[in-house]
Design an enzyme around this catalytic site. Structure first.
Site, short mmCIF file in Angstrom:
data_model
loop_
_atom_site.label_atom_id
_atom_site.label_comp_id
_atom_site.label_asym_id
_atom_site.label_seq_id
_atom_site.Cartn_x
_atom_site.Cartn_y
_atom_site.Cartn_z
N ILE A 1 0.87 -1.20 0.00
CA ILE A 1 0.00 0.00 0.00
C ILE A 1 0.89 1.24 0.00
O ILE A 1 1.76 1.37 0.87
CB ILE A 1 -0.88 0.02 1.28
N HIS A 2 0.68 2.12 -0.98
CA HIS A 2 1.45 3.37 -0.93
C HIS A 2 0.79 4.56 -1.64
O HIS A 2 1.32 5.66 -1.58
CB HIS A 2 2.86 3.17 -1.52
N ARG A 3 -0.34 4.36 -2.31
CA ARG A 3 -0.96 5.48 -3.04
C ARG A 3 -1.34 6.60 -2.08
O ARG A 3 -1.97 6.32 -1.05
CB ARG A 3 -2.25 5.05 -3.73
#
Ligand code: UD1
Ligand code: UDP
Length: 387
Positions: A218-220
């Protein structure tokens, strides 16, 4: 001999660059000289250096050491640094990957100096202008001379935006050449998958059994920087971890957000459940984790595709994707950050509702096609100067 100047900066671009550098070394060493410029957008050892060592990418000739800052400052510093290097090196082409701020900076700097832009991963669209990446890729495409799209959907997007597929040499920004050529990351996955089998011991390191865990990344910014979205995603992962362990190589952006005071309760809850948080891993380890996962849950552009390459069902934590074909097969599902949609998708895949993984991303030779086209363009138009 032609001279290309390649811009990299963020993790996925460093990995992508390995495919082109390898193809130059193996097939075009006498004809193409590559200068690599690292903007320094990513700089942690496990977000940058690890890939050079492991993937055999030549060390960058220059590092602008731009680091982390706001979009405007980061992009401006990159433009300044890249412009100076374009003056110094006067390459025949600049090669840009994907859709990061490093891509945008390279496109702006080169176009002002009339240096032809080669955009690899052209045409991809989310049709969501709130994504910084969408802005970057649209600008880059419309300044490019050679556009290489990995998918049919990407190629069609270009045609829909007015690019003419009948254009012929000599290519220029006003008469650009567009090509559907397959995905250089598919080239990479084939090549590095074999190396990963022999080298990666990540499963043993974390005591993971094949097909007994779910891999998640997860990084958006839309997920990490929105309290509702980050809570909802992690509540879903916590729920899933009650039946299947979740392994989460944590992006530094997400780590910083989870460590904020306001997320302490959430972080403690994550830690007290069956979610294994580990630092970002090398690409060979990532491939090993992907291939052996029961399922992949991600908001990453690259990881959702690699799930498809390795025939693993994937839940995409975004409302839309640029890689529409993988969703059309049914082997990837778009859930956004919604708890119920994530759980429902998980339950569907646990039941084994998976379809055929047909070929979408080419034949593994996209890099060779790109370099051959570049050479042909150079020879037919004599763009730039002979070294
Ligand atoms: C960037 C790209 C995104 C890509 C992603 C790949 C843009 C606009 N975004 O997002 O398209 O999917 O890279 O991972 O270009 N940080 C560190 N160490 C690092 C790098 C970053 O601690 O080595 C932290 C910093 O706090 C930084 C934050 O992560 O502010 C975000 O980094 P940044 O490069 O701005 O954006 P990404 O979210 O990584
Ligand atoms: N990746 C990696 N180690 C990790 C997480 C990702 O090597 O810990 C690789 C992944 O296999 C893919 C690329 O990094 O090739 C994707 O990068 P990221 O998710 O950061 O960016 P995006 O693809 O979303 O732009």
């Amino acid at each position: 001999m032609i001279k290309i100047l390649t811009i990299i900066g963020a993790r996925p671009q460093i990995i992508k660059a390995a495919a082109i550098s390898r193809a130059i070394k193996n097939n075009f060493a006498k004809e193409i000289k590559e200068i690599i410029v690292h903007t320094g957008q990513h700089y942690d050892q496990n977000m940058s250096d690890v890939f050079f060592e492991e993937l055999g990418i030549p060390k960058p000739d220059y590092n602008l050491n731009v680091g982390s800052c706001s979009h405007g400052i980061q992009t401006a510093r990159m433009i300044e640094g890249i412009e100076a290097l374009l003056f110094k090196e006067s390459p025949d082409f600049i090669v840009l990957y994907g859709d990061t701020n490093s891509t945008l900076a390279g496109a702006v700097a080169a176009s002002k100096l009339s240096i032809p832009i080669v955009h690899i991963e052209a045409g991809l669209r989310s049709f969501n202008r709130k994504m910084p990446e969408e802005v970057n890729r649209v600008v880059c495409d419309h300044l490019s001379t050679l556009l290489f799209s990995p998918t049919v959907a990407g190629f069609e997007n270009l045609v829909n935006e007015g690019f003419d597929k009948m254009n012929k040499q000599p290519y220029t920004p006003e008469n650009p050449g567009i090509f559907h050529c397959g995905d250089i990351m598919y080239d990479n996955s084939i090549y590095f998958s074999k190396l990963s089998d022999g080298k990666s011991v990540i499963l043993e390191k974390y005591n993971l059994a094949p097909k007994k865990y779910i891999l998640s990344t997860i990084h958006r910014d839309h997920n990490t920087d929105d309290d509702k979205n980050i809570n909802s995603i992690f509540e879903a992962l916590i729920e899933i971890s009650k039946t299947t362990q979740v392994v989460l190589p944590l992006h530094p952006r997400t780590k910083k957000v989870l460590e904020l005071e306001k997320h302490h309760i959430l972080l403690n809850k994550i830690k007290s459940n069956n979610i294994l948080i580990i630092p970002p891993v090398s690409f060979l380890d990532m491939i090993n984790l992907e291939k052996n996962a029961l399922m992949i849950i991600t908001d990453s552009g690259g990881v959702q595709k690699e799930a498809y390459f390795f025939k693993i069902p994937c839940i995409i934590l975004r409302p839309e994707t640029e890689w529409v074909e993988i969703v059309e097969t049914g082997n990837a599902k778009l859930t956004g950050s919604e708890f119920t949609k994530i759980i429902n998708a998980y339950q569907e895949y646990i039941k084994g509702n998976i379809n055929d993984f047909s070929g979408i991303f080419g034949d593994g030779n996209a890099s060779e096609f790109i370099l051959a086209t570049l050479l042909k363009t150079f020879n037919e138009t004599k763009v730039g100067k002979e070294l």
